[in-house]
Design a protein around this motif. Structure first.
Motif, PDB file in Angstrom:
ATOM      1  N   ALA A 159      -6.079   6.597 -11.479  1.00  0.00           N
ATOM      2  CA  ALA A 159      -5.486   6.784 -10.157  1.00  0.00           C
ATOM      3  C   ALA A 159      -6.552   6.758  -9.079  1.00  0.00           C
ATOM      4  O   ALA A 159      -6.369   6.162  -8.007  1.00  0.00           O
ATOM      5  CB  ALA A 159      -4.717   8.093 -10.111  1.00  0.00           C
ATOM      6  N   ARG A 160      -7.691   7.404  -9.322  1.00  0.00           N
ATOM      7  CA  ARG A 160      -8.766   7.424  -8.343  1.00  0.00           C
ATOM      8  C   ARG A 160      -9.365   6.033  -8.141  1.00  0.00           C
ATOM      9  O   ARG A 160      -9.748   5.644  -7.026  1.00  0.00           O
ATOM     10  CB  ARG A 160      -9.840   8.420  -8.773  1.00  0.00           C
ATOM     11  N   GLU A 189      -6.877   4.053  -5.959  1.00  0.00           N
ATOM     12  CA  GLU A 189      -6.949   4.500  -4.570  1.00  0.00           C
ATOM     13  C   GLU A 189      -8.245   4.062  -3.896  1.00  0.00           C
ATOM     14  O   GLU A 189      -8.247   3.650  -2.722  1.00  0.00           O
ATOM     15  CB  GLU A 189      -6.807   6.032  -4.522  1.00  0.00           C
ATOM     16  N   ARG A 242       1.519  11.248 -10.579  1.00  0.00           N
ATOM     17  CA  ARG A 242       0.118  11.546 -10.851  1.00  0.00           C
ATOM     18  C   ARG A 242      -0.078  12.140 -12.233  1.00  0.00           C
ATOM     19  O   ARG A 242      -1.082  11.872 -12.899  1.00  0.00           O
ATOM     20  CB  ARG A 242      -0.446  12.494  -9.784  1.00  0.00           C
ATOM     21  N   ALA A 268      -8.338   1.613  -0.685  1.00  0.00           N
ATOM     22  CA  ALA A 268      -8.900   2.153   0.553  1.00  0.00           C
ATOM     23  C   ALA A 268     -10.027   1.271   1.069  1.00  0.00           C
ATOM     24  O   ALA A 268     -10.123   0.984   2.270  1.00  0.00           O
ATOM     25  CB  ALA A 268      -9.409   3.576   0.323  1.00  0.00           C
ATOM     26  N   ILE A 316       1.828   6.854  -6.859  1.00  0.00           N
ATOM     27  CA  ILE A 316       0.741   7.630  -7.459  1.00  0.00           C
ATOM     28  C   ILE A 316       0.981   9.118  -7.241  1.00  0.00           C
ATOM     29  O   ILE A 316       0.780   9.939  -8.146  1.00  0.00           O
ATOM     30  CB  ILE A 316      -0.619   7.191  -6.866  1.00  0.00           C
ATOM     31  N   GLU A 317       1.409   9.481  -6.033  1.00  0.00           N
ATOM     32  CA  GLU A 317       1.671  10.888  -5.746  1.00  0.00           C
ATOM     33  C   GLU A 317       2.793  11.431  -6.630  1.00  0.00           C
ATOM     34  O   GLU A 317       2.725  12.550  -7.133  1.00  0.00           O
ATOM     35  CB  GLU A 317       2.041  11.061  -4.261  1.00  0.00           C
ATOM     36  N   LEU A 362       0.812  -1.215   0.000  1.00  0.00           N
ATOM     37  CA  LEU A 362       0.000   0.000   0.000  1.00  0.00           C
ATOM     38  C   LEU A 362       0.852   1.275   0.000  1.00  0.00           C
ATOM     39  O   LEU A 362       0.612   2.195  -0.777  1.00  0.00           O
ATOM     40  CB  LEU A 362      -0.935  -0.003   1.213  1.00  0.00           C
ATOM     41  N   THR A 402       0.902   4.099  -2.983  1.00  0.00           N
ATOM     42  CA  THR A 402       0.437   5.460  -2.681  1.00  0.00           C
ATOM     43  C   THR A 402       1.505   6.491  -3.035  1.00  0.00           C
ATOM     44  O   THR A 402       1.209   7.531  -3.644  1.00  0.00           O
ATOM     45  CB  THR A 402       0.067   5.575  -1.193  1.00  0.00           C
TER      46      THR A 402
END
Length: 359
Positions: A222-223, A226, A214, A230, A210-211, A203, A207
Motif C-alpha cells: 500500500a505504501r 501511494e 488497508r 504521489a 486503499i483506505e 487517483l 486512494t
C-alpha cells in the motif's frame, strides 16, 4: 506574431529599405552600431555617406533606429527589429544537415518522454546558438502498463507507459524492508486499476480503495502504491520546464548592464510559472511566434528575444511549447525554421503518429 504597422512599411522607399536592411543584418552579425561610412562600402548601390546619413536620420525619426551614444553609428530599435522580422526578413527552409540532426537526436532516445524533450531542447539550443527551452503541461493520457523496478540501495523506478507508447519514470524511496514480492504486487495492483485510465482520473478511486481495504492489502505494498502515485501526480501537475544551453546567454556580454540582463533572465527561467505562461503564449496562435525585447511579457526586463512554437499532438491539441531565447540580434532567418521543425518533430513523437513531417 505581431505585425509592423502597414503605414510604416509603406513609407519606406527602396533606398531606405536597403539601408535599413543592411543596418539590421550588420547588427545581427556584429552587435555593433553601424555608421554611414561602413554602409557606403557594404551597399550594392554606391551612395555617399552624406546621403546615407540623411536616410538614417529619417529612419531614426520613424523610431526604427536609435543611437546608443554620441557616435554616428545607429542600431535598430525594437520597433525596427519587428519591422525587419515581419516585413523584410527572408526565411529559408531548414537545411538538410539541421533536419537530420534534429530527427536523429530526438528519435534516437527511444520513447522516454523526458529524454526526448531533453535531447530536443539540447539539439535546438546547439543549432541556434541560444538557450533552448521546452514547456510541457501535465499529461492525462490513458495508461497501458505500470511497473516498479528495484534499483537497490533502497530505491525503485516507477515506470508508466501510456497508450501512445510514451515511457515516463520516476525514482522513489522504498519503505524499509521492502521484499521483491511487494514491488510485483504493487505493479499488479496498479495495472488492474490504471490500465485504460489516466493517473489523475483513477487517483481518487485508488486512494479510497486503499483506505477501505488497508487491512487486506499488505502495508508495504500500500505504501509503495501511494508513494508511486504521489510522486507521479505531483510532478505531472506542475508540468515540465527544461532549459538547455544557458551558457549561450553569456556570449554577448560586453558590459555590466549585459551581465545584469542575463542575471534577470536566469531568475525568470527558474520559476515554474514560466511553463503556464509559455503555454498561454503559444496557445493563442499557430506556428512560430516571435517576441522582441519588451514585447515579450515573460522576459520584458531582460532585453532578449523569444522564438517559440507550440507542440501539437496528432489531434492538433497544444501539448507544450518549445523555443529559444537569446539577445535581440539573434539570427532570425536561421533560427525560425529550426524552432518550427523541432516543434513538429516533438509533436509527432509525443503524438505517436509516426507521420512524415513537412518542413
Amino acid at each position: 506574431m505581431q505585425s509592423a504597422p502597414p503605414s510604416i512599411v509603406g513609407e519606406l522607399n527602396e533606398r531606405s529599405r536597403e539601408i535599413f536592411r543592411e543596418i539590421v543584418e550588420t547588427f545581427v552579425q556584429t552587435g555593433e552600431p553601424v555608421g554611414s561610412r561602413t554602409l557606403s562600402r557594404r551597399l550594392p548601390q554606391p551612395l555617399s555617406p552624406a546621403t546615407i546619413r540623411n536616410v538614417m536620420a529619417d529612419l531614426e525619426d520613424m523610431g526604427l533606429l536609435h543611437s546608443p551614444h554620441s557616435s554616428a553609428g545607429r542600431l535598430p530599435s525594437e520597433a525596427g527589429l519587428r519591422l525587419f522580422v515581419d516585413g523584410l526578413l527572408q526565411i529559408g527552409e531548414i537545411s538538410d544537415e539541421d533536419r537530420v540532426a534534429i530527427e536523429s537526436q530526438c528519435a534516437g532516445q527511444g520513447t522516454n518522454l523526458n529524454q526526448m524533450l531533453n535531447e530536443a531542447t539540447a539539439v535546438m539550443s546547439g543549432l541556434a546558438g541560444c538557450a533552448g527551452l521546452v514547456a510541457a503541461p501535465k499529461t492525462d493520457r490513458p495508461l497501458k502498463h505500470v511497473e516498479f523496478v528495484n534499483l537497490g540501495d533502497g530505491r525503485a523506478l516507477v515506470v508508466l507507459i501510456n497508450a501512445d507508447g510514451i515511457v515516463e519514470n520516476r525514482l522513489i524511496d522504498l519503505p524499509v524492508g521492502t521484499p521483491p514480492s511487494a514491488l510485483i504486487a504493487a505493479g499488479n495492483y496498479l495495472n488492474t486499476r490504471l490500465v485504460g485510465r489516466s493517473v489523475e482520473t483513477a487517483l481518487g478511486d485508488i486512494t479510497r480503495e486503499i483506505e477501505e481495504r488497508r487491512t487486506q492489502i499488505d502495508s508495504i505494498t500500500a505504501r509503495l502504491v501511494e508513494a508511486g502515485l504521489a510522486t507521479w501526480v505531483g510532478e505531472r501537475n506542475a508540468g515540465a520546464l527544461i532549459v538547455k544551453g544557458q551558457a549561450h546567454l553569456l556570449d554577448d556580454i560586453a558590459a555590466l548592464s549585459d551581465l545584469e540582463r542575463v542575471r534577470s533572465l536566469y531568475e525568470a527561467l527558474e520559476t515554474q510559472e514560466l511553463v503556464l505562461r509559455l503555454l498561454d503564449l503559444t496557445s493563442s496562435g499557430e506556428g512560430v511566434q516571435i517576441f522582441i525585447g519588451s514585447e515579450n511579457t515573460l522576459f520584458d526586463m531582460t532585453g532578449c528575444s523569444l522564438v517559440v512554437a507550440p507542440i501539437s499532438d496528432n489531434t492538433r491539441s497544444v501539448v507544450g511549447a518549445i523555443g529559444v531565447i537569446g539577445p535581440t540580434r539573434i539570427n532570425y532567418a536561421r533560427i525560425i525554421p529550426i524552432v518550427d521543425y523541432t516543434a513538429k518533430v516533438v509533436g509527432r513523437l509525443v503524438g505517436g503518429t509516426g507521420a512524415d513531417i513537412e518542413a
